[in-house]
Motif scaffolding. Structure first.
Motif, short mmCIF file in Angstrom:
data_model
loop_
_atom_site.label_atom_id
_atom_site.label_comp_id
_atom_site.label_asym_id
_atom_site.label_seq_id
_atom_site.Cartn_x
_atom_site.Cartn_y
_atom_site.Cartn_z
N ASP A 9 0.80 -1.22 0.00
CA ASP A 9 0.00 0.00 0.00
C ASP A 9 0.84 1.28 0.00
N ARG A 10 2.15 1.16 0.05
CA ARG A 10 3.00 2.36 0.17
C ARG A 10 3.39 2.91 -1.20
N LEU A 11 3.38 4.23 -1.31
CA LEU A 11 3.80 4.89 -2.54
C LEU A 11 5.19 5.49 -2.43
N VAL A 12 5.75 5.54 -1.22
CA VAL A 12 7.11 6.03 -1.01
C VAL A 12 7.82 5.06 -0.08
N VAL A 13 9.14 5.14 -0.08
CA VAL A 13 9.96 4.23 0.72
C VAL A 13 10.22 4.83 2.10
#
Length: 228
Positions: free
Chosen positions: A126-130
Motif C-alpha cells: 500500500d505504500r507509494l514512497v519508501v
C-alpha cells in the motif's frame, strides 16, 4: 525579528493551562499504551487506510508527495536552523535558544518514540514512497506541528488584522495536509498521525508554557559564557 517579551521572573502556569496539558498528556499516554499492547491497526485504522488507497489518482498523488516532501525532517531542520541563524544575527539569543530547544526536542521525541515503541508500518503493497524506520509516531506530523508552529508563533505578534489570521489558517492547513499526505501515501496508520499531531501540540505547549524558565536559564548560561 522581534519576539514576544519574556518575563524576568517566571510566573507559575495557570491551573487551566496545566489542566489542558495534563489532558493532552493523559490522552497520549492512553493511545501509546494501546499501540504498545496492540501494534496492529487500532479502531478505524485499517478502514481509513483502505479509503485513501481506493481514492488515489495522479493529481492527488503528486500533491501528497509534494507536501510530504516539504514537511519532511530535512526541510523542517532547515527551517529551524535558518530561523535560529536569523534570530542570532539580530541578537535575539534567548529566542534562538528557545527555537533550537523546541525543535531539537521534537526530533528527540520522534527518534526515541519510534525506537521504543517499534510499531510496524502499513503493508508494503500500500505504500507509494519508501520508509525504513518505525511508524509511531509520525515524524512528519510531529515535526511540522512543532517547527512550523514555533516559527509562526514568533511571527504572529508582528502581523496585524487579516494577515495574522491568514498566516494561522495557512499553518493549520499545512500541518493537516502533511499528516493526511502520510496516510494517502500509505506509510502511516491514522493513529500514528494523530499521535504526531497531539505529541507535537503537547510539546509545543509545554515549551511555550515554561518558556520563561528556559529564558532565565539561557540568560544565566550566556552571562557565564560572556564572563569566561
Amino acid at each position: 525579528m522581534e519576539s514576544p517579551a519574556v518575563s524576568a521572573r517566571p510566573n507559575p502556569p495557570r491551573p487551566a493551562v496545566l489542566g489542558i496539558l495534563a489532558a493532552l498528556g493523559l490522552g497520549m499516554l492512553v493511545l501509546t499504551i494501546a499501540v504498545v499492547a496492540h501494534p496492529d491497526p487500532l479502531g478505524p485504522d485499517a478502514s481509513w487506510m483502505r479509503w485513501f488507497v481506493e481514492h488515489r489518482n495522479g493529481t492527488a498523488t503528486a500533491f501528497a508527495k509534494g507536501i510530504s516532501a516539504v514537511g519532511d525532517t530535512a526541510t523542517m531542520t532547515m527551517l529551524g536552523v535558518v530561523t535560529c541563524v536569523l534570530l542570532a544575527w539580530r541578537r535575539h539569543w534567548e529566542t534562538a535558544v528557545f527555537v533550537a530547544f523546541t525543535a531539537l526536542g521534537s526530533g528527540a521525541i520522534v527518534f526515541f518514540g519510534k525506537l521504543l515503541i517499534g510499531r510496524p508500518r502499513p503493508p508494503l503493497v500500500d505504500r507509494l514512497v519508501v520508509e525504513t524506520n518505525h511508524s509511531y509516531p509520525s515524524g512528519h506530523a510531529l515535526g511540522s506541528t512543532v517547527v512550523v508552529g514555533v516559527v509562526v508563533a514568533l511571527l504572529v505578534p508582528l502581523l496585524h488584522g487579516l494577515w495574522r489570521y491568514l498566516l494561522v489558517t495557512l499553518t493549520v492547513l499545512f500541518v493537516l495536509g502533511v499528516g493526511v499526505s502520510r496516510l494517502y501515501l500509505g506509510v502511516h496508520w491514522p493513529t500514528d498521525v494523530l499521535a504526531g499531531w497531539v505529541f507535537g501540540i503537547l510539546w509545543l505547549s509545554l515549551c511555550f508554557t515554561y518558556r520563561p524558565v528556559l529564558a532565565e536559564r539561557s540568560r544565566a548560561v550566556l552571562a557565564r559564557a560572556t564572563r569566561d
